[in-house]
Scaffold this motif. Structure first.
Motif, PDB file in Angstrom:
ATOM      1  N   SER A  41       0.865  -1.170   0.000  1.00 47.33           N
ATOM      2  CA  SER A  41       0.000   0.000   0.000  1.00 47.33           C
ATOM      3  C   SER A  41       0.909   1.230   0.000  1.00 47.33           C
ATOM      4  O   SER A  41       1.820   1.321   0.827  1.00 47.33           O
ATOM      5  CB  SER A  41      -0.868  -0.019   1.257  1.00 47.33           C
ATOM      6  OG  SER A  41      -1.497   1.209   1.446  1.00 47.33           O
ATOM      7  N   ALA A  42       0.686   2.145  -0.934  1.00 45.19           N
ATOM      8  CA  ALA A  42       1.526   3.342  -1.037  1.00 45.19           C
ATOM      9  C   ALA A  42       0.666   4.591  -0.960  1.00 45.19           C
ATOM     10  O   ALA A  42      -0.429   4.638  -1.521  1.00 45.19           O
ATOM     11  CB  ALA A  42       2.300   3.335  -2.349  1.00 45.19           C
ATOM     12  N   ILE A  43       1.167   5.598  -0.255  1.00 46.76           N
ATOM     13  CA  ILE A  43       0.490   6.894  -0.219  1.00 46.76           C
ATOM     14  C   ILE A  43       1.441   7.935  -0.810  1.00 46.76           C
ATOM     15  O   ILE A  43       2.622   7.976  -0.471  1.00 46.76           O
ATOM     16  CB  ILE A  43       0.007   7.276   1.195  1.00 46.76           C
ATOM     17  CG1 ILE A  43      -0.844   8.535   1.139  1.00 46.76           C
ATOM     18  CG2 ILE A  43       1.132   7.408   2.173  1.00 46.76           C
ATOM     19  CD1 ILE A  43      -1.740   8.727   2.320  1.00 46.76           C
ATOM     20  N   VAL A  44       0.895   8.718  -1.741  1.00 50.45           N
ATOM     21  CA  VAL A  44       1.692   9.677  -2.510  1.00 50.45           C
ATOM     22  C   VAL A  44       0.995  11.034  -2.488  1.00 50.45           C
ATOM     23  O   VAL A  44      -0.234  11.113  -2.488  1.00 50.45           O
ATOM     24  CB  VAL A  44       1.848   9.187  -3.971  1.00 50.45           C
ATOM     25  CG1 VAL A  44       2.460  10.245  -4.856  1.00 50.45           C
ATOM     26  CG2 VAL A  44       2.676   7.926  -4.016  1.00 50.45           C
ATOM     27  N   VAL A  45       1.804  12.091  -2.470  1.00 48.39           N
ATOM     28  CA  VAL A  45       1.294  13.458  -2.573  1.00 48.39           C
ATOM     29  C   VAL A  45       1.875  14.071  -3.836  1.00 48.39           C
ATOM     30  O   VAL A  45       3.082  13.963  -4.077  1.00 48.39           O
ATOM     31  CB  VAL A  45       1.706  14.293  -1.336  1.00 48.39           C
ATOM     32  CG1 VAL A  45       1.238  15.718  -1.477  1.00 48.39           C
ATOM     33  CG2 VAL A  45       1.165  13.680  -0.072  1.00 48.39           C
ATOM     34  N   VAL A  46       1.026  14.675  -4.666  1.00 49.45           N
ATOM     35  CA  VAL A  46       1.505  15.376  -5.861  1.00 49.45           C
ATOM     36  C   VAL A  46       1.112  16.845  -5.755  1.00 49.45           C
ATOM     37  O   VAL A  46       0.096  17.183  -5.155  1.00 49.45           O
ATOM     38  CB  VAL A  46       0.952  14.780  -7.181  1.00 49.45           C
ATOM     39  CG1 VAL A  46       1.361  13.350  -7.346  1.00 49.45           C
ATOM     40  CG2 VAL A  46      -0.536  14.923  -7.278  1.00 49.45           C
ATOM     41  N   GLY A  47       1.952  17.706  -6.318  1.00 53.39           N
ATOM     42  CA  GLY A  47       1.652  19.130  -6.292  1.00 53.39           C
ATOM     43  C   GLY A  47       2.525  19.885  -7.266  1.00 53.39           C
ATOM     44  O   GLY A  47       3.550  19.383  -7.725  1.00 53.39           O
ATOM     45  N   ASP A  48       2.103  21.114  -7.564  1.00 52.35           N
ATOM     46  CA  ASP A  48       2.881  21.943  -8.481  1.00 52.35           C
ATOM     47  C   ASP A  48       3.725  22.968  -7.728  1.00 52.35           C
ATOM     48  O   ASP A  48       4.359  23.816  -8.342  1.00 52.35           O
ATOM     49  CB  ASP A  48       1.964  22.645  -9.482  1.00 52.35           C
ATOM     50  CG  ASP A  48       1.107  23.732  -8.855  1.00 52.35           C
ATOM     51  OD1 ASP A  48       1.009  23.782  -7.611  1.00 52.35           O
ATOM     52  OD2 ASP A  48       0.528  24.530  -9.619  1.00 52.35           O
ATOM     53  N   GLU A  49       3.739  22.900  -6.406  1.00 50.54           N
ATOM     54  CA  GLU A  49       4.483  23.814  -5.539  1.00 50.54           C
ATOM     55  C   GLU A  49       4.046  25.260  -5.744  1.00 50.54           C
ATOM     56  O   GLU A  49       4.819  26.188  -5.561  1.00 50.54           O
ATOM     57  CB  GLU A  49       5.995  23.652  -5.746  1.00 50.54           C
ATOM     58  CG  GLU A  49       6.479  22.269  -5.370  1.00 50.54           C
ATOM     59  CD  GLU A  49       7.967  22.059  -5.582  1.00 50.54           C
ATOM     60  OE1 GLU A  49       8.622  22.942  -6.176  1.00 50.54           O
ATOM     61  OE2 GLU A  49       8.463  21.009  -5.159  1.00 50.54           O
ATOM     62  N   ASN A  50       2.785  25.423  -6.139  1.00 56.33           N
ATOM     63  CA  ASN A  50       2.236  26.761  -6.329  1.00 56.33           C
ATOM     64  C   ASN A  50       0.764  26.795  -5.915  1.00 56.33           C
ATOM     65  O   ASN A  50      -0.046  27.458  -6.550  1.00 56.33           O
ATOM     66  CB  ASN A  50       2.412  27.191  -7.788  1.00 56.33           C
ATOM     67  CG  ASN A  50       2.254  28.677  -7.961  1.00 56.33           C
ATOM     68  OD1 ASN A  50       2.341  29.432  -7.001  1.00 56.33           O
ATOM     69  ND2 ASN A  50       1.996  29.107  -9.181  1.00 56.33           N
ATOM     70  N   GLY A  51       0.410  26.027  -4.887  1.00 54.08           N
ATOM     71  CA  GLY A  51      -0.950  26.060  -4.368  1.00 54.08           C
ATOM     72  C   GLY A  51      -1.842  24.915  -4.797  1.00 54.08           C
ATOM     73  O   GLY A  51      -2.960  24.805  -4.323  1.00 54.08           O
ATOM     74  N   VAL A  52      -1.380  24.052  -5.693  1.00 57.22           N
ATOM     75  CA  VAL A  52      -2.194  22.919  -6.136  1.00 57.22           C
ATOM     76  C   VAL A  52      -1.588  21.636  -5.571  1.00 57.22           C
ATOM     77  O   VAL A  52      -0.386  21.407  -5.696  1.00 57.22           O
ATOM     78  CB  VAL A  52      -2.262  22.833  -7.678  1.00 57.22           C
ATOM     79  CG1 VAL A  52      -3.002  21.588  -8.120  1.00 57.22           C
ATOM     80  CG2 VAL A  52      -2.936  24.068  -8.238  1.00 57.22           C
ATOM     81  N   VAL A  53      -2.436  20.809  -4.948  1.00 62.47           N
ATOM     82  CA  VAL A  53      -1.940  19.588  -4.315  1.00 62.47           C
ATOM     83  C   VAL A  53      -3.031  18.522  -4.326  1.00 62.47           C
ATOM     84  O   VAL A  53      -4.220  18.834  -4.370  1.00 62.47           O
ATOM     85  CB  VAL A  53      -1.462  19.882  -2.868  1.00 62.47           C
ATOM     86  CG1 VAL A  53      -2.619  20.229  -1.971  1.00 62.47           C
ATOM     87  CG2 VAL A  53      -0.673  18.737  -2.295  1.00 62.47           C
ATOM     88  N   GLY A  54      -2.600  17.272  -4.309  1.00 66.26           N
ATOM     89  CA  GLY A  54      -3.529  16.145  -4.237  1.00 66.26           C
ATOM     90  C   GLY A  54      -2.842  14.966  -3.574  1.00 66.26           C
ATOM     91  O   GLY A  54      -1.620  14.856  -3.598  1.00 66.26           O
ATOM     92  N   GLN A  55      -3.634  14.093  -2.979  1.00 62.50           N
ATOM     93  CA  GLN A  55      -3.064  12.907  -2.338  1.00 62.50           C
ATOM     94  C   GLN A  55      -3.791  11.673  -2.845  1.00 62.50           C
ATOM     95  O   GLN A  55      -4.966  11.734  -3.180  1.00 62.50           O
ATOM     96  CB  GLN A  55      -3.143  13.022  -0.812  1.00 62.50           C
ATOM     97  CG  GLN A  55      -4.532  13.194  -0.238  1.00 62.50           C
ATOM     98  CD  GLN A  55      -5.155  11.896   0.236  1.00 62.50           C
ATOM     99  OE1 GLN A  55      -4.477  10.889   0.397  1.00 62.50           O
ATOM    100  NE2 GLN A  55      -6.451  11.916   0.437  1.00 62.50           N
ATOM    101  N   GLY A  56      -3.040  10.567  -2.926  1.00 60.77           N
ATOM    102  CA  GLY A  56      -3.635   9.350  -3.450  1.00 60.77           C
ATOM    103  C   GLY A  56      -3.087   8.110  -2.778  1.00 60.77           C
ATOM    104  O   GLY A  56      -1.975   8.104  -2.247  1.00 60.77           O
ATOM    105  N   LEU A  57      -3.885   7.061  -2.830  1.00 56.73           N
ATOM    106  CA  LEU A  57      -3.531   5.780  -2.234  1.00 56.73           C
ATOM    107  C   LEU A  57      -3.560   4.722  -3.321  1.00 56.73           C
ATOM    108  O   LEU A  57      -4.498   4.671  -4.119  1.00 56.73           O
ATOM    109  CB  LEU A  57      -4.549   5.441  -1.134  1.00 56.73           C
ATOM    110  CG  LEU A  57      -4.396   4.114  -0.411  1.00 56.73           C
ATOM    111  CD1 LEU A  57      -3.112   4.093   0.394  1.00 56.73           C
ATOM    112  CD2 LEU A  57      -5.581   3.881   0.506  1.00 56.73           C
ATOM    113  N   GLY A  58      -2.527   3.900  -3.366  1.00 58.14           N
ATOM    114  CA  GLY A  58      -2.467   2.825  -4.348  1.00 58.14           C
ATOM    115  C   GLY A  58      -2.128   1.514  -3.674  1.00 58.14           C
ATOM    116  O   GLY A  58      -1.316   1.476  -2.753  1.00 58.14           O
TER     117      GLY A  58
END
Length: 174
Positions: A41-58
């Motif tokens: 199980s992996a948890i990842v955070v993605v973002g553009d380092e300018n106010g946009v972010v999301g988190q996901g579980l795989g």
């Protein structure tokens, strides 16, 4: 996923230069009649380092597959977070499960004072100066979700003025 929050602006991943950060990978076991079945199980955070972010579980039988699924899930859950001069607009607390997170705006030059999971989220958002405290559970899944809970409750001064129906000066001066 974020339907309980007001003022959440969902963002499409197209055209954004997103960076992903792996928060954690856990080995999970399912006990069956034939023995143990292992997975990840992996948890990842993605973002553009300018106010946009999301988190996901795989989840998958292989680590690489779990991470790639988590990245895809995170890209589906992108939201815009209001920032103010490289920090947060105001103090905010977040909670998820047993994890409680407190985020405080900091003066320029302070840096990101945060632990592992909180740091990954804040760096992905693009916050440069912030103080944070994690209380309760240190489970990375719950800490990431508690951090998102706090971030999604943030409101910019313009939003507050609009909601109250007053001028921006009145928000600051009372």
């Amino acid at each position: 996923m974020y339907q309980d929050y007001k003022n959440v602006e969902h963002v499409k991943p197209g055209g954004l230069e997103l960076k992903d950060r792996l928060v954690g990978v856990q080995r999970v076991t399912k006990v069956t009649k034939g023995g143990r079945a292992f997975g990840f199980s992996a948890i990842v955070v993605v973002g553009d380092e300018n106010g946009v972010v999301g988190q996901g579980l795989g989840k998958s039988k292989e680590v690489a597959d779990a991470i790639s699924k988590a990245v895809e899930d995170a890209k589906k859950n992108l939201v815009r977070i209001p920032l103010h001069k490289g920090t947060l607009p105001h103090e905010q607390k977040g909670k998820y499960g047993g994890a409680r997170v407190m985020l405080l705006p900091a003066a320029a030059g302070t840096g990101i004072i945060a632990g592992g999971a909180i740091r990954a989220v804040l760096e992905s958002v693009g916050v440069h100066d912030v103080l944070s405290k994690n209380q309760g559970s240190s489970n990375p899944h719950n800490v990431v979700k508690a951090t998102f809970d706090a971030l999604l409750q943030l409101r910019s001064a313009e939003t507050v003025a609009k909601q109250r129906g007053v001028s921006l000066e009145k928000v600051f001066k009372g």
